[in-house]
Design an enzyme around this catalytic site. Structure first.
Site, PDB file in Angstrom:
ATOM      1  CG  ASP A  96     -59.284  77.109  21.663  1.00  0.00           C
ATOM      2  OD1 ASP A  96     -59.651  76.086  21.071  1.00  0.00           O
ATOM      3  OD2 ASP A  96     -59.631  78.256  21.323  1.00  0.00           O
TER       4      ASP A  96
ATOM      5  CB  THR B 221     -61.802  77.844  25.575  1.00  0.00           C
ATOM      6  OG1 THR B 221     -61.296  77.504  24.269  1.00  0.00           O
ATOM      7  CG2 THR B 221     -60.617  78.092  26.486  1.00  0.00           C
TER       8      THR B 221
END
Ligand code: F6P
Length: 374
Positions: free
Chosen positions: A145, A143
């Site tokens: 993130d 990810t």
């Protein structure tokens, strides 16, 4: 029993630069052992479709390590336990549990193991499949993130930070020329890694992250402090999940029954409007959005992804445990699934936060007099 194995690879959830590098490295490492590798198209969906599998040989993975996206495709809405299924005469699909069919196909076609490259959602589906008699699963966390628990870093993050940093650099010149306030919204969901890292690298004046609810007045005071010092422009970097103390996270849409997580967005526009009101300055906002996930992975992400891919194959060769490959203190290790569930947010005392504060960057939680009196 022969050591020759037949393995499956898929990519699920939102894409992240580096997915193709994992596909390539897992494939080459497996082929080198004499194994057979098959890719599943569009997350888990390919296993429920007649033409959903694709042989991965040397040709299939040639020259892909530097490419963004994923040659297998991905999906946010293909949970086999809750599979969207069209019904004649009905406008909306209904949810059907097709997990048993999927498990059966994998077993009957003689696969030994499954490499699931995915985030929270895809890895928890893999874990649930294991409880239903699935073959061994090795998860590879991904990810942009950077918020997967149990691993120090995920691939895609470094690329996203570079893109966001370059955007902030570019915004500096136009913002300064017009003496404006610019609020840039970056991704990250409920973690502020991208905002804090790119904000620090790009010399933002304020950084808003979900881990530190802010008071908009403090940010306005920081902007006015800069004005007094002759710096008549300011850049604010806002993580999409940031929110004011006592306020709500900005949600663009709530998702639906097949994708239960809401899509965040809108905080930059809200913050820009408030800052215009409080400072009297002209403000603008922009959302970097999916630009942060597009294009070539950075060399750091490529190397991480290549290491994760070979580690996944080594884990299948060396033992019989399921688990997730994770970066721990510079080494890639196989860790139990349980260790990678949950969100790894930015600690309040993280080095990047402490450094940013020492540089005078506002987070919005400062004392009232902090920026107002100097
Ligand atoms: O988790 C990765 C991410 O890019 C988040 O930062 C963002 O909130 C979300 O995915 C966006 O999802 P989608 O691509 O479905 O719009």
């Amino acid at each position: 029993m022969s050591d020759k194995k037949k393995i499956l690879v898929n990519t699920g959830g939102g894409d992240a630069p580096g997915l193709n590098a994992v596909i390539r490295s897992a494939t080459l490492a497996a082929l080198q052992r004499g194994w057979e590798v098959v890719g599943v198209k569009h997350g888990y969906r390919g296993l429920l479709e007649p033409n959903g599998l694709i042989a991965l040989d040397r040709d299939a993975v040639r020259g892909i390590a530097h490419l963004g996206g994923t040659i297998l495709g991905t999906a946010n809405r293909g949970d086999p336990f809750h599979f969207p299924t069209a019904v004649a005469g009905q406008a909306k699909p209904i949810a059907v549990d097709r997990s048993a069919e999927l498990v059966e196909r994998v077993k009957s076609e003689g696969f030994d193991a499954f490499i699931a490259i995915g985030g929270d959602g895809s890895l928890s589906i893999a874990r649930k499949l294991l409880e239903h008699g699935f073959v061994r699963v090795i998860g590879v966390p991904k990810t942009i993130d950077n918020d997967v628990a149990g691993t120090d870093v995920t691939f895609g993050f470094d690329t996203a930070v570079q893109i966001a940093t370059e955007a902030i650099d570019r915004l500096h010149t136009t913002t300064e020329a017009h003496e404006r306030v610019m609020v840039v919204e970056v991704m990250g969901r409920h973690a502020g890694w991208i905002a804090a890292t790119a904000g620090l690298a790009g010399g933002a004046d304020a950084i808003l992250i979900p881990e530190i609810p802010f008071r908009i007045e403090r940010i306005a005071e920081k902007i006015l402090q800069r004005e007094r010092r002759g710096r008549r422009f300011s850049i604010v970097v806002a993580a999409e999940g940031a929110n004011a103390i006592g306020g709500d996270v900005s949600v663009k849409s709530e998702g639906d029954e097949f994708r239960r997580v809401p899509i965040l967005g809108g905080v930059a526009e809200r913050v820009a409007a408030e800052l215009a009101r409080l400072t009297g300055k002209e403000t603008r906002s922009l959302v970097l959005g999916h630009l942060q996930r597009g294009g070539h992975p950075s060399s750091m992400d490529r190397v991480l992804a290549l290491r994760f891919g070979t580690a996944a194959v080594a884990a299948i060769a060396d033992g019989d445990e399921s688990g997730v490959v994770a970066m721990r203190d510079g080494d890639v290790k196989l860790v139990p699934f349980g260790e990678t569930t949950g969100t790894r947010t930015v600690p309040l005392d993280a080095g990047i936060v402490r450094s940013a504060r020492q540089l005078g960057i506002a987070f919005g939680d400062e004392a009232e007099s902090h920026f107002a009196t100097s």
